[in-house]
Design a protein around this motif. Structure first.
Motif, mmCIF file in Angstrom:
data_model
loop_
_atom_site.group_PDB
_atom_site.id
_atom_site.type_symbol
_atom_site.label_atom_id
_atom_site.label_comp_id
_atom_site.label_asym_id
_atom_site.label_seq_id
_atom_site.Cartn_x
_atom_site.Cartn_y
_atom_site.Cartn_z
ATOM 1 N N LEU B 194 31.596 -51.695 25.296
ATOM 2 C CA LEU B 194 30.882 -50.456 25.018
ATOM 3 C C LEU B 194 30.787 -49.770 26.366
ATOM 4 N N ALA B 195 31.307 -48.564 26.436
ATOM 5 C CA ALA B 195 31.381 -47.941 27.753
ATOM 6 C C ALA B 195 31.137 -46.452 27.626
ATOM 7 N N VAL B 196 30.752 -45.884 28.734
ATOM 8 C CA VAL B 196 30.719 -44.426 28.858
ATOM 9 C C VAL B 196 31.644 -44.106 30.010
ATOM 10 N N LEU B 201 28.928 -50.619 29.653
ATOM 11 C CA LEU B 201 27.531 -50.840 29.299
ATOM 12 C C LEU B 201 27.338 -52.263 28.801
#
Lengths: 225, 530, 670, 315
Positions: B194-196, B201
């Motif tokens: 899960l990343a931005v 993240l």
């Protein structure tokens, strides 16, 4: 060698001088800082030699030799030893917003160019063009001392200021009187040695070479008292 | 060899008001088992945690032998740097199909508990993670492969389902599914980020794609056959797994191997450590696009593999260890050749090390990337170089000091920062230490047989061993059944625990630094998906 | 009275008629058709008037309207003609677009009244030839656009935006009025012709420049006076946004040019004016694009890009000012032409972008990019036309944005001609900032097009989007064609606008620009720099066609398959990059400027090493709002509180204040 | 020999030699790493293989994805044909000056990035984001170094710039040295070479250029790969043109062209060899150090500008 070529070489070295000042400012690693510093010393020696050749000033040859031995070899070697013995040679020093520092440095360079320009116009020496660069290098050395956290890099900043002054001396007056120069050289050497001793002292006292830590310790001590 | 050390743990448990029962007979000879009451299960784990023991493994088995009741037993094993291993078990009985989770105290237990849940259908209560683990969604819910009643040739219909990864309900967060099929020639496993943008993240692993059913498949094999299978749990640590298996068998059968055998095993294991560390260092550098190191390391690794093929008959040294002995022997000349080879190798690695250490660009990449703090390392119980880099230094070669390490002085490199650079540093240190030990072993190679007569123990006897392979401690527990065949085999590769360390390490790094970190842990997929 | 000005006045009258039409036409359909038709005619007339005026020259006229002692002066000179052309060329397609866009709008009357008034205001400002007329139309433009911003006044957001807009517009009006007052003091008349002839002292010239600069700058959205713009533009209906962004900002640029170049003249320029404009332009360009990059409200993003483009125009103007001051009228003319060229370009592509955004909004009902995706399959026409605008605004050849930016670069490269060490370094620096802004704009529009039109639909509304009707398509197609034409044939277009620098700087580029025929754009001379868009386009078409033809032998079809997902069978729409992620690297690199407030919340209720849910939000406030507007607002509140007790003294105190003021004024002036 | 024919020869040469140049770099690298390498012809073999292969495309790939390879390829080729390699004054060299040339490459990049986002994978978007971000940050440095170069020639037209360098007497120009260093740094970044991007990596998460073209196959992939190779050769030629143009011919006669060709090969090969040495001795930068690298390039080119005014114009 024609006069024009000598002039060009001096200009070229001046440009490289500026480059090394910027490079010193931009390095993360202790050893890279040191390498660039040594490079700057060699550059100084070469400049002095070229100016000596161009102006037939024999005292300057001695200055060149001194720069080579002291700034190009002895000081880097000493500092390298200190760094190795303190086991910080693989350390990385985080820069405080590298790009911003670079922009400030550019501004500083521009500023020194702006203020030196009128002086340059009056000077007729063959090295006059490099005056602005020498001034910029002095300021950049100071900037390095301001932005750095580690004591060793700050000292190198100090020594870089000294280098720049030496360069300015060559540029403005074709070198200072030899006696003065030798005196300064020894001062610098002794300063470096004392700094070296200090590092060990600091290390044993605070277990860190970061200026912030030292400040914290000092403040803490003040609180205790 | 020290014996009966876990009286210490028994005493500690009694002090905390837990009833313990010693099971010396039919249980690992060097390490009798403590049976505790079902209600004390979680409390025992809590006590172990308080005593700063690390969790070795949790596993289950069906009983029905000898003094054992019918029904399922759950085992757990702990280790303490001074007081060594302790084996604890409890009986679930025939009807009870649940066990309280100990993941609250040892997070590393979570995946092993899920493994029990998947394979035996025993519900782990109060668990932080109820999802399936090793048994993927396309298996039907009711299939519990490790039950005796489950025939190994059963064919099942394909079920539908999707693994419930951790989700984000925020708009700007995206998911990166990496794997199970990777672009490189590596094993399958999925990483779900899960990343931005470039900021990770959370990262979750989904393993089990190469589940080979080794535990099931081991049932019904003799020890001689079994060691060949055990050697294939994870190809890169074939010596470690074979040794762990062989030693567990030997403990069960109460066989002592000759000194020469143990020395040769030590040589094999340390060579394996060297070859893998060298390969990994190259691969780490390659992930930072420093291909010079990669190619040099590849070359050294290949040289080693060829040397192994010549001396030991197999490039990876497979099937060199059997219960009771080794299959290879070294003549005087071969031995000195290996000494020279190792010495030269160590020198070359040292040379590469200076190149690596003095190259600013690679240093910039590895220093400070993917740090695991010592407290997190202890929480997880990181093993091998991953633990050593973070400041936790478990090493069976010192703690258990099994032969030949009782004759050797093992230097454990003590890292602190737990970043990629330290993990690489630990590996470099281990390479030179291994080289030193190989030379020492070969120079003092005692005369003797390389094979002790193997005889299977009676039904119901079990053995437990812990071997410090190159990745870390391999724990192996097995129990013999009728006719000298193996009835239950459990193995815990260090990867099972270290995978969690990777999840943790990459939470703070930008996305493109993940491969570097992954390689610095280099956990085995196959070793996890037994 | 010549044809050009007659046409221009006809355009104004049509706009007036359009504003009055809703009083007669009550049916929504009739209102809509009337509005679209009349505005289209207005646009067409303005366009023709502009071209006529540029080619044949305009005329001045005194209308029998206005105050008794100050009748309305109107004049269509080259500058006014050019801006008439700008207004017309966007108004025409927007009017056609409106016919489709307003189809589902239930309550049309306010729009049908204020939109024509807004257009009338803009045309009036451009045509006015005295300060009074100018201000009258200026206020008409501001007030009517306020009503357009608050068209959907049921939303609090819109009312707030409208309020800020009104305050800022009036502040701007006040400053502009101040500037005219200074000029009036020098000329003694409100007529522009008198102001032109008057001589003005350098001090008062600078005062007028600063007042005009800040006034028009506020209206144009120059950083840091831009705070209202990203609030007001997104909330207006998209066809209005297109006009506001496309031409209203340009009217402010017009005013600035009118006051500085025309009413004062290059003779009055001082070097620091240029430097200031250059600095304002560079900072607007960079700030605008950086802020745009972090938006995921499509229209808000476009609004920030308007700030960027105004910055680019100002860079051109600033360079022109500098070069004019240092006595290089030819080069100054180049800078001016670059700025004007960018003005019309921006009007076209920004209008098109807003219309495209309107089409997407119309179709999906949302402006949030994070809930779009894959629209290229549902709205192929809109996507293609939007792509043209994206390419144009990203300054990519062979479209028009590149031509104007290239001309600006060419002007900047003339920096060695300037005196002074600082200037010679600052000009290249601002050129570098322009390059950065241009490249970041490309980054931003890859994000926009990629997130909105490409990939998978992120939500249900995006998956069920539909293509817009033909009116809207045609409305968008016209500026798209112009974008390409202006990009391909600058050599034909620049001579058309050459009368503007001739009027303002008495310098013409006509000789050098097309010295080598229509193919070659050579701003100074061919040895210096040259660019040929037609050859680039033809070359690419030929090469591309050749490659396509060679590589497509018969029978070699393309096999369609599932996308590569690393062997992972369960793929969802969240597994693609989104807008927040796309700009995250820049957010981190420029963290010092953005000061992002990141809110990362990873729930770990079960165990500290196990995540349950991951929440992430990032907020980036506008620096200008944070560090300028809010402090001023607070200060005002504080001052108001201080003065609060004064209010309680009642009527006598007020009378006393008035009395003292009168006494003071008498003392000063008599 | 007419200048038009030399123009065609030149463009075809850049096109055909581009894979060889890429092969040369990888062979040099292999040798520097004590490997034998696949040989300079390997990129050609790869291209031939790819051209023969079937094209597989995702179900929802749009026309952007489909046409992007052609746009990228032709824009790059168009840019390449503008750059003089042998003859100073070619017919097409006036079509675009250096700024327009950079813009043509930007056009190619724009479509490549869009194509990366078209399929809607995490990797494609990631590559597009990185590529666009870093290329945007490279732009000011690029422009500044062009600016420095144009100072003495008073031109941004390549032909004029080259002619100026050829005709002025040899002198040491610190400003040009700075500009060259900056230009080389930018060229490394623009071409996705180490330390910015690793063209040979298979790790999706670290890719920039490769991530965008991950979904391509067959002839589309071949075109994109080829375009990348042409771009590398283009930048090499550009650097050679701007800083060491000696040997280029002003007349389109056979001997001149042949000599120019020979020298061009030597110069470009030298440059590429330096690149190979550089790539062997460096690891890739950490992603968020790339901006620092690029701002370093900007600072260097700005120093070039300053030293031009300080040292070369004279007070």
């Amino acid at each position: 060698m024609s006069a024009a070529l000598v002039q060009q070489l001096v200009d070229g070295f001046a440009a490289l001088m500026l480059l090394t000042s910027f490079a010193l400012l931009a390095q993360h690693r202790m050893l890279s800082v040191l390498h660039w510093f040594a490079g700057q010393g060699l550059l100084l020696a070469a400049t002095a030699a070229i100016v000596a050749y161009g102006t037939d000033n024999e005292e300057l040859y001695i200055s060149a030799l001194m720069a080579l031995l002291l700034k190009g070899m002895l000081l880097p070697w000493l500092l390298r030893r200190v760094i190795r013995q303190l086991h910080v040679h693989r350390e990385v020093e985080p820069l405080m917003n590298g790009s911003l520092t670079m922009l400030v440095a550019l501004g500083v360079t521009l500023f020194s160019f702006h203020i030196i320009q009128p002086i340059e116009k009056t000077s007729l020496l063959m090295t006059r063009d490099s005056m602005a660069i020498a001034t910029a290098c002095v300021l950049l050395g100071m900037l390095m001392m301001i932005t750095r956290k580690k004591a060793i890099t700050q000292v190198i900043g100090f020594l870089a200021v000294e280098n720049a002054l030496f360069f300015a001396a060559i540029g403005a007056t074709n070198g200072m009187p030899l006696v003065v120069e030798i005196g300064i050289a020894f001062d610098v050497l002794i300063a470096a040695l004392i700094f070296g001793l200090f590092f060990f002292q600091i290390r044993t006292t605070f277990d860190s070479l970061e200026v912030d830590t030292m400040n914290a310790h000092l403040i803490h001590k003040d609180d205790d008292e | 060899m020290k014996h009966l050390v876990n009286t210490w743990f028994a005493e500690q448990l009694s002090e905390h008001g837990m009833y313990t029962n010693y099971l010396a007979d039919h249980h690992p000879k060097q390490m009798p088992c403590l049976e505790i009451r079902f209600i004390d299960w979680e409390k025992a784990a809590e006590t172990a945690r308080r005593l700063e023991m690390r969790l070795v493994a949790v596993w289950a088995t069906e009983g029905g032998f000898h003094e054992q009741d019918e029904g399922t037993y759950v085992y757990m094993s702990f280790a303490h740097p001074e007081h060594r291993h302790a084996l604890v078990r409890t009986l679930l009985g025939k009807t009870r199909r649940e066990i309280p989770s100990i993941s609250k105290h040892y997070i590393a237990a979570s995946r092993m508990e899920r493994h029990i849940q998947d394979m035996f259908g025993i519900e782990v209560t109060n668990t932080p993670d109820e999802r399936r683990w090793i048994k993927h969604e396309h298996w039907p819910e009711y299939a519990y492969p490790l039950l005796r009643s489950f025939d190994r040739n059963t064919r099942m219909e394909r079920a539908e389902g999707e693994y419930p990864f951790v989700q984000s309900d925020s708009e700007g967060v995206y998911e990166i599914p990496v794997g199970p099929v990777h672009a490189g020639i590596i094993e399958p496993g999925q990483f779900r980020f899960l990343a931005v943008g470039e900021q990770i993240l959370n990262m979750e692993q989904r393993l089990g794609f190469v589940h080979k059913g080794i535990e099931k498949s081991m049932q019904g094999r003799t020890a001689e056959q079994g060691v060949r299978l055990a050697a294939r749990v994870s190809g890169d640590s074939t010596v470690g797994h074979a040794w762990a298996f062989a030693q567990a068998c030997e403990y069960a059968a109460d066989i002592r191997v000759s000194k020469r055998t143990s020395y040769l095993r030590g040589v094999l294991c340390e060579r394996e450590r060297m070859v893998n560390h060298i390969g990994d260092i190259g691969a780490i550098c390659n992930d930072a696009a420093f291909s010079f190191m990669h190619n040099q390391c590849l070359r050294l690794r290949e040289d080693m593999a060829r040397q192994h093929a010549r001396l030991f008959g197999h490039r990876l040294m497979m099937d060199t260890i059997t219960p009771g002995g080794v299959t290879i022997d070294l003549s005087q000349q071969e031995s000195s050749e290996l000494i020279d080879d190792t010495r030269q190798l160590a020198a070359e690695v040292e040379h590469l090390r200076t190149i690596y250490a003095d190259n600013p660009s690679i240093q910039e990449r590895v220093i400070g990337s993917g740090s695991v703090s010592i407290s997190d390392a202890r929480d997880i119980g990181l093993l091998g170089y991953a633990g050593r880099a973070s400041g936790d230094y478990p090493d069976e070669r010192i703690e258990e000091a099994y032969p030949p390490y009782d004759d050797l002085d093992v230097n454990v490199p003590q890292g602190k920062l737990g970043d990629v650079a330290t993990r690489v540093w630990v590996r470099f240190e281990e390479i030179s230490d291994s080289a030193r030990m190989i030379i020492q072993l070969l120079e003092n190679l005692p005369e003797g047989d390389i094979q002790t007569q193997w005889h299977a123990p009676e039904a119901g006897v079990s053995g437990f061993s812990a071997i410090e392979a190159w990745r870390g401690e391999i724990a192996c527990w097995l129990r013999f059944g009728e006719n000298g065949v193996i009835d239950r085999y459990f193995v815990r590769d260090p990867s099972v625990i270290n995978w969690l360390g990777l999840e943790l390490a990459v939470r703070e790094v930008p996305v493109p630094d993940f491969p570097l970190n992954n390689k610095s842990f280099n956990c085995s997929y196959s070793g996890n998906d037994v | 009275m010549n044809t050009a000005i007659m046409l221009a006045l006809a355009a104004c009258s049509t706009a007036l008629v359009a504003a009055l039409a809703p009083l007669i036409l009550r049916q929504p359909v009739a209102q809509r058709t009337g509005l679209s038709l009349l505005l289209a005619v207005t646009g067409l007339l303005a366009m023709i008037a502009g071209i006529y005026g540029l080619v044949l020259g305009g005329d001045a006229l005194i209308l029998p309207l206005g105050l008794p002692w100050l009748p309305m002066h109107v004049r269509l000179d080259a500058l006014a003609s050019f801006f008439c052309l700008v207004i017309g060329s966007l108004l025409f397609p927007v009017a056609i677009y409106s016919q489709g866009y307003l189809r589902d709008e239930p309550r049309l009357t306010p729009l049908a009244i204020f939109m024509p008034l807004f257009v009338l205001g803009m045309l009036g400002v451009v045509l006015s030839d005295d300060a009074f007329t100018f201000m009258l139309f200026w206020e008409l433009m501001s007030v009517s656009s306020y009503f357009l911003v608050t068209f959907k006044h049921e939303n609090l957001e819109n009312r707030k935006a409208g309020y800020i807009y009104l305050v800022m517009a009036h502040l701007a009006g006040l400053l502009i009025l101040g500037s005219f007052a200074v000029l009036y003091a020098a000329a003694g008349s409100f007529e522009f012709s008198a102001m032109r002839d008057a001589t003005i002292s350098p001090f008062w010239a600078s005062a007028a420049f600063l007042l005009a600069g800040f006034g028009f700058g506020t209206k144009a959205g120059v950083v840091p006076l831009h705070g209202w713009l990203p609030e007001a533009h997104p909330v207006a209906p998209s066809n209005v946004s297109a006009l506001m962004s496309g031409i209203m900002l340009k009217v402010a640029i017009f005013g600035f040019i009118r006051v500085c170049w025309d009413l004062m003249g290059p003779g009055d320029f001082q070097w620091w004016w240029g430097a200031l404009v250059l600095a304002a332009g560079s900072s607007s360009a960079i700030t605008g694009v950086l802020m745009a990059l972090q938006q995921h409200d499509l229209k808000r993003l476009l609004a920030y890009h308007s700030i960027e483009n105004i910055g680019i125009i100002l860079i051109g103007l600033g360079l022109s000012m500098l070069l004019a001051h240092f006595g290089h009228p030819m080069l100054a003319a180049l800078g001016l032409v670059a700025a004007l060229y960018h003005t019309i370009n921006h009007a076209l592509f920004k209008g098109l972008l807003f219309m495209g955004a309107g089409a997407v909004l119309h179709s999906t009902g949302t402006r949030d990019m994070e809930s779009m995706g894959g629209l290229i399959h549902r709205m192929p026409w809109t996507a293609a036309l939007f792509l043209v605008a994206c390419l144009s605004i990203s300054a990519l050849p062979p479209f028009n944005g590149f031509v104007s930016e290239w001309l600006t670069f060419q002007t900047a490269l003339m920096a060695p001609q300037l005196g002074g060490a600082l200037l010679t370094a600052i000009v290249p620096f601002s050129a570098a900032m322009l390059a950065l802004a241009g490249a970041l704009a490309a980054t931003c529009f890859v994000k926009v097009f990629g997130v909105v039109f490409l990939g998978h639909a992120r939500t249900e509304v995006a998956a069920s989007a539909h293509e817009v009707d033909n009116w809207m398509k045609v409305g968008m197609a016209i500026p798209a064609v112009f974008c390409l034409l202006l990009g391909l044939l600058p050599v034909l277009f620049i001579p058309l606008m050459d009368s503007v620098p001739e009027l303002l700087l008495h310098a013409s580029l006509a000789g050098s620009i097309h010295a080598h025929g229509w193919l070659w754009l050579t701003p100074i001379d061919i040895a210096h720099s040259s660019y040929s868009a037609p050859i680039v386009l033809i070359g690419m078409l030929v090469l591309g066609g050749l490659a396509f033809w060679l590589l497509h032998p018969k029978g070699r079809t393309i096999r369609r398959s599932v996308m590569w997902s690393c062997g992972n069978p369960h793929v969802n729409a969240r597994m693609q990059y989104n807008a927040t992620s796309f700009s995250q690297p820049l957010r981190r690199i420029f963290a010092g400027i953005y000061r992002p407030e990141e809110d990362l919340n990873i729930e770990r209720s079960r165990h500290k090493l196990l995540a349950d849910n991951v929440r992430y939000a990032v907020h980036i406030g506008d620096m200008a709002v944070q560090y300028l507007y809010q402090p001023i607002g607070k200060l005002t509140l504080y001052a108001a509180k201080l003065l609060q007790h004064e209010h309680q003294r009642g009527i006598h105190a007020y009378l006393a204040y008035t009395f003292i003021t009168i006494l003071f004024l008498l003392a000063v002036y008599i | 020999m007419s200048s038009a024919s030399v123009q065609i020869i030149q463009a075809v040469m850049l096109l055909l030699f581009a894979p060889l140049a890429a092969g040369f770099v990888s062979t040099c690298k292999a040798r520097l790493q004590n490997r034998r390498g696949a040989g300079v012809l390997q990129p050609w073999r790869n291209l031939r293989k790819l051209f023969k292969k079937e094209v597989v495309m995702a179900h929802h790939a749009s026309w952007v994805f489909r046409f992007a390879p052609y746009i990228v390829f032709t824009a790059t080729l168009m840019a390449a044909s503008v750059v003089p390699a042998l003859l100073v004054d070619t017919p097409l060299s006036l079509t675009a000056d250096v700024i327009a040339l950079v813009a043509l490459l930007a056009l190619a990049r724009f479509f490549l990035a869009l194509a990366g986002m078209d399929i809607g994978t995490a990797f494609g978007g990631m590559g597009a984001s990185r590529e666009m971000t870093f290329s945007a940050l490279a732009e000011p440095a690029m422009l500044m170094s062009i600016f420095v170069l144009s100072l003495s020639a008073h031109s941004t037209n390549l032909t004029t710039m080259i002619t100026h360098t050829l005709n002025s007497p040899f002198a040491l120009h610190p400003s040009l040295a700075f500009a060259m260093v900056a230009m080389v740094m930018i060229a490394v970044a623009e071409n996705g070479r180490i330390p910015i991007d690793n063209p040979t990596t298979h790790l999706e998460l670290t890719m920039i250029h490769e991530a965008m073209i991950l979904e391509y196959s067959g002839r589309h992939l071949a075109l994109l790969e080829w375009a990348a190779m042409v771009k590398l050769l283009l930048f090499s030629t550009l650097i050679v043109d701007l800083f060491i143009p000696w040997g280029m011919t002003a007349q389109a006669d056979l001997t001149g062209v042949v000599i120019a060709l020979g020298l061009w090969v030597v110069k470009v090969a030298g440059l590429l060899f330096v690149l190979a040495v550089f790539e062997t001795s460096m690891a890739k930068l950490r992603l968020f150090e790339v901006p620092e690298y690029l701002s370093g390039a900007f600072v260097i080119s700005f120093l070039g500008l300053l030293s031009y005014y300080m040292l070369e114009v004279g007070a």
